[in-house]
Design a protein around this motif. Sequence first.
Motif, PDB file in Angstrom:
ATOM      1  N   VAL A   1       0.836  -1.194   0.000  1.00 29.40           N
ATOM      2  CA  VAL A   1       0.000   0.000   0.000  1.00 29.40           C
ATOM      3  C   VAL A   1       0.872   1.245   0.000  1.00 29.40           C
ATOM      4  N   VAL A   2       0.326   2.313  -0.535  1.00 26.96           N
ATOM      5  CA  VAL A   2       0.988   3.613  -0.483  1.00 26.96           C
ATOM      6  C   VAL A   2      -0.066   4.665  -0.171  1.00 26.96           C
ATOM      7  N   GLY A   3       0.368   5.746   0.455  1.00 30.05           N
ATOM      8  CA  GLY A   3      -0.562   6.823   0.748  1.00 30.05           C
ATOM      9  C   GLY A   3      -0.327   7.426   2.126  1.00 30.05           C
ATOM     10  N   ASP A   4      -1.074   8.459   2.436  1.00 28.18           N
ATOM     11  CA  ASP A   4      -0.907   9.192   3.695  1.00 28.18           C
ATOM     12  C   ASP A   4      -1.248   8.321   4.905  1.00 28.18           C
TER      13      ASP A   4
ATOM     14  N   SER B   1       2.941   5.025  10.562  1.00 26.25           N
ATOM     15  CA  SER B   1       4.363   4.972  10.908  1.00 26.25           C
ATOM     16  C   SER B   1       4.723   6.051  11.917  1.00 26.25           C
ATOM     17  N   ARG B   2       4.163   7.259  11.732  1.00 27.94           N
ATOM     18  CA  ARG B   2       4.427   8.345  12.679  1.00 27.94           C
ATOM     19  C   ARG B   2       3.848   8.018  14.066  1.00 27.94           C
ATOM     20  N   LEU B   3       2.697   7.357  14.111  1.00 30.47           N
ATOM     21  CA  LEU B   3       2.091   7.005  15.401  1.00 30.47           C
ATOM     22  C   LEU B   3       2.951   5.991  16.148  1.00 30.47           C
ATOM     23  N   GLU B   4       3.611   5.120  15.420  1.00 33.45           N
ATOM     24  CA  GLU B   4       4.536   4.176  16.069  1.00 33.45           C
ATOM     25  C   GLU B   4       5.690   4.938  16.715  1.00 33.45           C
TER      26      GLU B   4
ATOM     27  N   ALA C   1       0.795  16.367  16.933  1.00 30.85           N
ATOM     28  CA  ALA C   1       1.170  16.845  15.596  1.00 30.85           C
ATOM     29  C   ALA C   1       1.881  15.718  14.870  1.00 30.85           C
ATOM     30  N   ILE C   2       1.468  15.468  13.645  1.00 25.47           N
ATOM     31  CA  ILE C   2       2.044  14.401  12.839  1.00 25.47           C
ATOM     32  C   ILE C   2       2.853  15.027  11.721  1.00 25.47           C
TER      33      ILE C   2
ATOM     34  N   PRO D   1      -3.347  18.451  13.201  1.00 27.60           N
ATOM     35  CA  PRO D   1      -2.999  17.467  14.242  1.00 27.60           C
ATOM     36  C   PRO D   1      -4.010  16.326  14.255  1.00 27.60           C
ATOM     37  N   LEU D   2      -3.664  15.268  14.976  1.00 28.16           N
ATOM     38  CA  LEU D   2      -4.487  14.062  14.988  1.00 28.16           C
ATOM     39  C   LEU D   2      -4.890  13.730  16.417  1.00 28.16           C
TER      40      LEU D   2
END
Length: 576
Positions: free
Chosen positions: A504-507, A513-516, A549-550, A556-557
Motif C-alpha cells: 500500500v501507499v498513501g498518507d 508509521s508516525r504514530l509508532e 502533531a504528525i 494534528p491528529l
Amino acid sequence: MSLAERPRPAGRPFPARLRQLRRAAAFWTERRIRLVTGLVLFAFIALHFANHALGLVSLTAMEEGEKWFGRIWGGGPMRALFYVALMVHFALALHALYKRRTLRMPMREAMQILFGLGLPLLIIPHVLAVGLAEQTTGHDADYAHVVHALWAAPANALQQVAALVVAWVHGCLGLWFWLRFRPWFPRIALPAFTIALLVPVLSILGFVAAGKEIGSGLVTVVRHPATPAGAALAAQASLAVHALYFGAIAATLLARALKQRRGLLSGFRVTYPEGQVIAVPIGTSVLEASRIGGIPHVAVCGGKGRCSTCRVRVIEGQGALPPPHAAERTTLERIDAPSDIRLACQLRPTANLRVAPVVTAELPRLDGGATLAWRAGAERSIVVLFCDLRGFTAMTERRLPFDTVFLLNRFFAAVGEAVESSDGYLDKFIGDGALALFGLGKPQDAACADALIAAARIARAADALNRTLAQELGGARIRVAIGLHTGAAIVGHMGYGRAASLTVVGDTINTASRLETVAKEHDAELVVSVELAERGGLPLKAGKRKIVAIRGRSAPLDVLVVTDARRLDEKMAVAG
C-alpha cells in the motif's frame, strides 16, 4: 401584435429553461442512457429468474409468482418502460459497435458485446410464442403451457436455458464494468458473486423441476394448438422480427465499413517509441490505434476514461490536438497530469503525432490469486499497523550476529502469528519492525477491531518472549511500539519480478508509521487514532487521549495513548 411584443408567460425565463435543458442533455450521455436502460432490463430479468426458481417449490408457486410479476411489469407504464429500454439498449449497442474503430478488444469486452447481440436471437422465439399465444391459439400462455411446450421439444428447452445464461452473464458483466472501481465494491464482491452464481442455477433448477412435475402427470395441461391463421401470423411475425434483427446488424456493419473506408482517405499516423507507425482514420482514438496495430497498451477500465493507466506522453503534434473532453479532463486533473499527458482512450487526433505510453504493458508476474483491482492498483479504506522493537540497537550491541538473527526471527514469528490469527495481511518486515494490513477483504469497522486485537496479541507475545528468552536476553526486555491508523490508501501489487508483492501507499501508511514513533516518545506500547478506536469498539478510557502533531500532516491528529496493550481485546469485549 408582433412576436417581440407578445408578453412572455409567467414562470421561468426562457434562457433559464434553455440552460436547464442543456444541463439535462449534458447529464444524459449515451453511457448513462445505456446504463439506465440496462438496469431496467436487469431488474426485469432478475425478477423473471426468481419466478423460475419458484419451480423448486411447485408449479402452483410459479403461477402465483407470475401474478406478482405481472402486477409489477404487466401494467401499461412498466410494460412500456421495458419495451422502450429494450429497444434503446439494443440501438445503443449497435451504435457502440458502429463507433468502434477496431474489433480487437479484451476477451471480457468481446463477451459482453457478443452476448448482448446474440441474446435477441435466442429469445425471439420464446417472446413471440408467449406474446402471440392469444392471437395464434385463442388462449393465454400460462406457466404450465409454456413449460410443457418447451419440454415437449428438447431443443427449445436447451435454447431457453442458453438464453437464460447468456442474458444473466451479459447483465452481470455490465454491472461489473460499472462497479468494479468503486471503493466499496470489494466489500460486496463476494456476496454479489454468490448471488450472481445462485440466481441462474436456481432458475434453471426451478425450470427443470417444473418440467418434471408436468412430465410426471401430476399436472394436467390441455394443449391449445395454433389455428391455421394463427400459425401463419406467427410465421410472418417471426420472419419480420428476424429480418429486422439481422438487417439492423448488417446495416450497422455496413455503415461502419463505409465510415472506415471514408476515413482512410483522411487519416493520421501514430508513431510509437519503438518506431512503429500506425495509420488510422480520423476519429480513431490512440488506444484503438494501438489495438489495430497490435501494440500492447494497458487500459484497465476498458477504455472508458475511468482510470489513467492508458495515458500517453505526447512527444510531437501536441499543438494540433483537440482539447480534453469532460471525462478526460476530470481524470487528468485528479492525477495532476502535465499538459503533455493525455488519455489514449479519449484522445482522437486529427493530425499526425508521436506518443509514448506512460504505463508499461509488461506487468510483473504476480501470484494467480491476485484480482484485477489489486494488479492495477485500487483505492480503498484499510487499517495499517506498524510495529517496532524498542531499543533494539542497544540490545544487540554485545550479541553475535547469529544470536541477533535468532532473536529477530522469534519476534517476527510472534508478530506474524498475531497478525494472521487476527485476519490481517503481513505486508513486510522492515529492519526490526513490521507492517501489517487489515481490511483487504472485510468492512472497515471489522478491520479496525481485528487490528486492535492483533495489537493486544503482539503485546502479549512480547511478554511471553521475555519469559521464554529470559536467559538469552540477560536482563534486557523485548519492548514493542505499535502505531494504528485507518483511512484511504492505494492497494496494489508493486515491485519487480520475485520482489513484486501486494502493498500500500498513501498518507494513511505514513501516519501509522508516525504514530509508532509517537508511541516510543510516550513510552507506550500502542498509539491508535481515536477514529480507529471508536470504529473498532475500543473504549476511550482504555488510554490517555491526546492531540498530537504528525509530521507531514497539516492538521494534528486525535489519538489514544495506551501504555499497556496486552488486555485491549478484553476491554473491547466488555465494552461490546
